[in-house]
Design a protein around this motif. Structure first.
Motif, PDB file in Angstrom:
ATOM      1  N   ILE A 193       0.469  -1.688   0.376  1.00 57.48           N
ATOM      2  CA  ILE A 193      -0.179  -0.243   0.028  1.00 57.48           C
ATOM      3  C   ILE A 193       0.826   1.201  -0.284  1.00 57.48           C
ATOM      4  CG2 ILE A 193      -1.588   1.691   1.237  1.00 57.48           C
ATOM      5  CD1 ILE A 193      -3.261  -1.512   1.525  1.00 57.48           C
ATOM      6  N   VAL A 194       1.580   1.607   0.871  1.00 54.15           N
ATOM      7  CA  VAL A 194       3.079   2.231   0.969  1.00 54.15           C
ATOM      8  C   VAL A 194       3.383   2.523  -0.341  1.00 54.15           C
ATOM      9  CG1 VAL A 194       5.125   2.775   2.133  1.00 54.15           C
ATOM     10  CG2 VAL A 194       3.050   2.321   3.971  1.00 54.15           C
ATOM     11  N   ILE A 195       4.245   1.603  -0.590  1.00 54.38           N
ATOM     12  CA  ILE A 195       5.048   1.666  -1.885  1.00 54.38           C
ATOM     13  C   ILE A 195       3.964   2.441  -3.383  1.00 54.38           C
ATOM     14  CG2 ILE A 195       5.379   0.404  -4.474  1.00 54.38           C
ATOM     15  CD1 ILE A 195       7.600   0.571  -1.740  1.00 54.38           C
ATOM     16  N   PHE A 196       2.568   1.873  -3.765  1.00 55.26           N
ATOM     17  CA  PHE A 196       1.318   1.732  -4.571  1.00 55.26           C
ATOM     18  C   PHE A 196       1.087   3.828  -3.548  1.00 55.26           C
ATOM     19  CE2 PHE A 196      -2.518   2.618  -5.730  1.00 55.26           C
ATOM     20  CZ  PHE A 196      -2.820   2.209  -7.305  1.00 55.26           C
ATOM     21  N   ALA A 197       0.858   4.078  -3.006  1.00 56.26           N
ATOM     22  CA  ALA A 197       0.127   5.419  -2.891  1.00 56.26           C
ATOM     23  C   ALA A 197       1.735   6.027  -3.380  1.00 56.26           C
ATOM     24  CB  ALA A 197       0.158   5.855  -1.187  1.00 56.26           C
ATOM     25  N   ALA A 198       3.142   6.273  -2.973  1.00 56.60           N
ATOM     26  CA  ALA A 198       4.359   6.548  -3.342  1.00 56.60           C
ATOM     27  C   ALA A 198       4.042   6.218  -4.836  1.00 56.60           C
ATOM     28  CB  ALA A 198       5.139   6.374  -2.820  1.00 56.60           C
ATOM     29  N   GLY A 199       3.958   5.324  -5.698  1.00 54.80           N
ATOM     30  CA  GLY A 199       4.088   5.106  -6.823  1.00 54.80           C
ATOM     31  C   GLY A 199       3.170   6.481  -7.591  1.00 54.80           C
ATOM     32  N   THR A 200       1.984   6.300  -6.756  1.00 52.34           N
ATOM     33  CA  THR A 200       0.482   7.455  -7.586  1.00 52.34           C
ATOM     34  C   THR A 200       1.317   8.615  -7.607  1.00 52.34           C
ATOM     35  OG1 THR A 200      -0.874   5.667  -7.206  1.00 52.34           O
ATOM     36  CG2 THR A 200      -1.616   7.878  -7.042  1.00 52.34           C
ATOM     37  N   ALA A 201       1.566   8.702  -5.981  1.00 55.09           N
ATOM     38  CA  ALA A 201       1.485  10.624  -6.368  1.00 55.09           C
ATOM     39  C   ALA A 201       2.388  10.832  -6.689  1.00 55.09           C
ATOM     40  CB  ALA A 201       2.423  10.543  -4.293  1.00 55.09           C
ATOM     41  N   PHE A 202       3.739   9.804  -7.090  1.00 54.78           N
ATOM     42  CA  PHE A 202       4.618  10.474  -7.869  1.00 54.78           C
ATOM     43  C   PHE A 202       4.603  10.692  -9.573  1.00 54.78           C
ATOM     44  CE2 PHE A 202       8.243   9.245 -11.439  1.00 54.78           C
ATOM     45  CZ  PHE A 202       8.973  10.057 -10.962  1.00 54.78           C
ATOM     46  N   VAL A 203       3.452   9.621  -9.773  1.00 62.32           N
ATOM     47  CA  VAL A 203       3.077   9.929 -11.518  1.00 62.32           C
ATOM     48  C   VAL A 203       2.027  10.832 -11.230  1.00 62.32           C
ATOM     49  CG1 VAL A 203       1.566   9.009 -12.649  1.00 62.32           C
ATOM     50  CG2 VAL A 203       2.565   7.223 -12.055  1.00 62.32           C
ATOM     51  N   TRP A 204       1.214  11.148 -10.645  1.00 61.01           N
ATOM     52  CA  TRP A 204      -0.163  12.783 -10.428  1.00 61.01           C
ATOM     53  C   TRP A 204       1.124  13.975  -9.575  1.00 61.01           C
ATOM     54  CZ3 TRP A 204      -4.448  12.641 -12.960  1.00 61.01           C
ATOM     55  CH2 TRP A 204      -4.842  11.845 -12.394  1.00 61.01           C
ATOM     56  N   LEU A 205       1.593  14.302  -9.466  1.00 65.27           N
ATOM     57  CA  LEU A 205       2.883  15.360  -8.919  1.00 65.27           C
ATOM     58  C   LEU A 205       3.763  15.794 -10.079  1.00 65.27           C
ATOM     59  CD1 LEU A 205       2.476  15.120  -4.826  1.00 65.27           C
ATOM     60  CD2 LEU A 205       1.050  16.106  -6.489  1.00 65.27           C
ATOM     61  N   ARG A 206       4.472  14.995 -11.108  1.00 70.18           N
ATOM     62  CA  ARG A 206       5.306  15.260 -11.765  1.00 70.18           C
ATOM     63  C   ARG A 206       5.355  15.892 -13.126  1.00 70.18           C
ATOM     64  NH1 ARG A 206       7.116   9.715 -14.802  1.00 70.18           N
ATOM     65  NH2 ARG A 206       4.797   9.285 -15.725  1.00 70.18           N
ATOM     66  N   ASP A 207       5.101  17.215 -13.569  1.00 62.01           N
ATOM     67  CA  ASP A 207       5.007  17.931 -14.484  1.00 62.01           C
ATOM     68  C   ASP A 207       5.898  17.371 -15.981  1.00 62.01           C
ATOM     69  OD1 ASP A 207       3.513  19.464 -12.783  1.00 62.01           O
ATOM     70  OD2 ASP A 207       5.279  21.079 -11.912  1.00 62.01           O
ATOM     71  N   VAL A 208       6.976  16.711 -16.152  1.00 60.56           N
ATOM     72  CA  VAL A 208       7.476  16.311 -16.830  1.00 60.56           C
ATOM     73  C   VAL A 208       8.100  15.084 -16.915  1.00 60.56           C
ATOM     74  CG1 VAL A 208       9.434  16.258 -17.821  1.00 60.56           C
ATOM     75  CG2 VAL A 208       8.045  18.145 -17.668  1.00 60.56           C
ATOM     76  N   ASP A 209       7.454  14.093 -17.728  1.00 57.72           N
ATOM     77  CA  ASP A 209       8.314  12.758 -17.473  1.00 57.72           C
ATOM     78  C   ASP A 209      10.154  12.835 -18.127  1.00 57.72           C
ATOM     79  OD1 ASP A 209       8.116  12.696 -20.234  1.00 57.72           O
ATOM     80  OD2 ASP A 209       7.075  10.998 -20.203  1.00 57.72           O
ATOM     81  N   GLY A 210      10.233  11.301 -17.605  1.00 67.56           N
ATOM     82  CA  GLY A 210      11.911  11.124 -18.289  1.00 67.56           C
ATOM     83  C   GLY A 210      12.635  11.793 -19.402  1.00 67.56           C
ATOM     84  N   ALA A 211      11.702  11.202 -20.139  1.00 70.07           N
ATOM     85  CA  ALA A 211      11.867  10.906 -21.366  1.00 70.07           C
ATOM     86  C   ALA A 211      11.892  13.472 -21.729  1.00 70.07           C
ATOM     87  CB  ALA A 211      10.785  10.900 -22.628  1.00 70.07           C
ATOM     88  N   GLY A 212      11.418  14.011 -20.963  1.00 64.55           N
ATOM     89  CA  GLY A 212      11.362  15.383 -21.214  1.00 64.55           C
ATOM     90  C   GLY A 212       9.000  15.600 -21.727  1.00 64.55           C
ATOM     91  N   VAL A 213       8.400  14.306 -21.478  1.00 65.38           N
ATOM     92  CA  VAL A 213       7.294  15.233 -22.106  1.00 65.38           C
ATOM     93  C   VAL A 213       6.351  15.275 -21.444  1.00 65.38           C
ATOM     94  CG1 VAL A 213       5.100  13.941 -22.810  1.00 65.38           C
ATOM     95  CG2 VAL A 213       7.264  12.994 -23.965  1.00 65.38           C
ATOM     96  N   THR A 214       6.155  16.715 -21.161  1.00 66.03           N
ATOM     97  CA  THR A 214       4.620  17.370 -20.400  1.00 66.03           C
ATOM     98  C   THR A 214       3.450  16.444 -20.333  1.00 66.03           C
ATOM     99  OG1 THR A 214       5.676  20.044 -21.183  1.00 66.03           O
ATOM    100  CG2 THR A 214       3.662  19.455 -19.815  1.00 66.03           C
ATOM    101  N   GLN A 215       3.499  16.025 -18.603  1.00 62.55           N
ATOM    102  CA  GLN A 215       2.565  15.149 -18.395  1.00 62.55           C
ATOM    103  C   GLN A 215       0.865  16.665 -18.697  1.00 62.55           C
ATOM    104  OE1 GLN A 215       2.969  12.048 -17.151  1.00 62.55           O
ATOM    105  NE2 GLN A 215       4.485  12.673 -19.265  1.00 62.55           N
ATOM    106  N   THR A 216       0.286  15.822 -19.180  1.00 59.75           N
ATOM    107  CA  THR A 216      -1.060  16.480 -19.052  1.00 59.75           C
ATOM    108  C   THR A 216      -1.845  15.423 -18.390  1.00 59.75           C
ATOM    109  OG1 THR A 216      -2.556  14.990 -21.125  1.00 59.75           O
ATOM    110  CG2 THR A 216      -0.975  17.122 -21.057  1.00 59.75           C
ATOM    111  N   PRO A 217      -2.757  15.702 -18.205  1.00 59.77           N
ATOM    112  CA  PRO A 217      -3.825  14.604 -16.968  1.00 59.77           C
ATOM    113  C   PRO A 217      -4.361  13.241 -17.474  1.00 59.77           C
ATOM    114  CG  PRO A 217      -4.657  17.215 -17.212  1.00 59.77           C
ATOM    115  CD  PRO A 217      -3.604  16.645 -18.209  1.00 59.77           C
ATOM    116  N   GLU A 218      -4.170  13.704 -19.143  1.00 65.77           N
ATOM    117  CA  GLU A 218      -4.749  12.294 -19.408  1.00 65.77           C
ATOM    118  C   GLU A 218      -2.982  11.191 -19.913  1.00 65.77           C
ATOM    119  OE1 GLU A 218      -5.325  15.362 -20.829  1.00 65.77           O
ATOM    120  OE2 GLU A 218      -7.017  15.123 -21.304  1.00 65.77           O
ATOM    121  N   LEU A 219      -1.985  11.894 -20.146  1.00 63.87           N
ATOM    122  CA  LEU A 219      -0.724  11.313 -19.520  1.00 63.87           C
ATOM    123  C   LEU A 219      -1.073  10.744 -18.087  1.00 63.87           C
ATOM    124  CD1 LEU A 219       1.649  13.076 -22.409  1.00 63.87           C
ATOM    125  CD2 LEU A 219       0.467  10.838 -22.749  1.00 63.87           C
TER     126      LEU A 219
END
Length: 75
Positions: free
Chosen positions: A16-42
């Motif tokens: 649960i802790v790992i999943f929550a951390a991963g979810t927070a990371f996905v939702w709170l980042r603005d740019v991913d590792g490839a440099g793509v700006t994260q939209t709500p759909e992405l």
């Protein structure tokens, strides 16, 4: 028998802790590792990928729960 339940709950808390951390990371980042700006759909697509990855531990935990319940009935 009690040790099995403690390990089961500990493993659940870990996942649960790992999943929550991963979810927070996905939702709170603005740019991913490839440099793509994260939209709500992405972000939603990335979250679904994370969710699919956590289905395997979920299945293992369910099987482990069934084993614990069966062993509890035997005692």
């Amino acid at each position: 028998m009690k040790k099995l339940w403690i390990f089961w709950w500990s493993a659940n808390a870990f996942w649960i802790v790992i999943f929550a951390a991963g979810t927070a990371f996905v939702w709170l980042r603005d740019v991913d590792g490839a440099g793509v700006t994260q939209t709500p759909e992405l972000k939603l697509v990335a979250f679904i990928v994370l969710l699919v990855a956590f289905i395997i531990p979920l299945i293992i935990q369910i099987v482990w729960l069934i084993v614990n319940l069966k062993k509890g009935r035997e005692n």
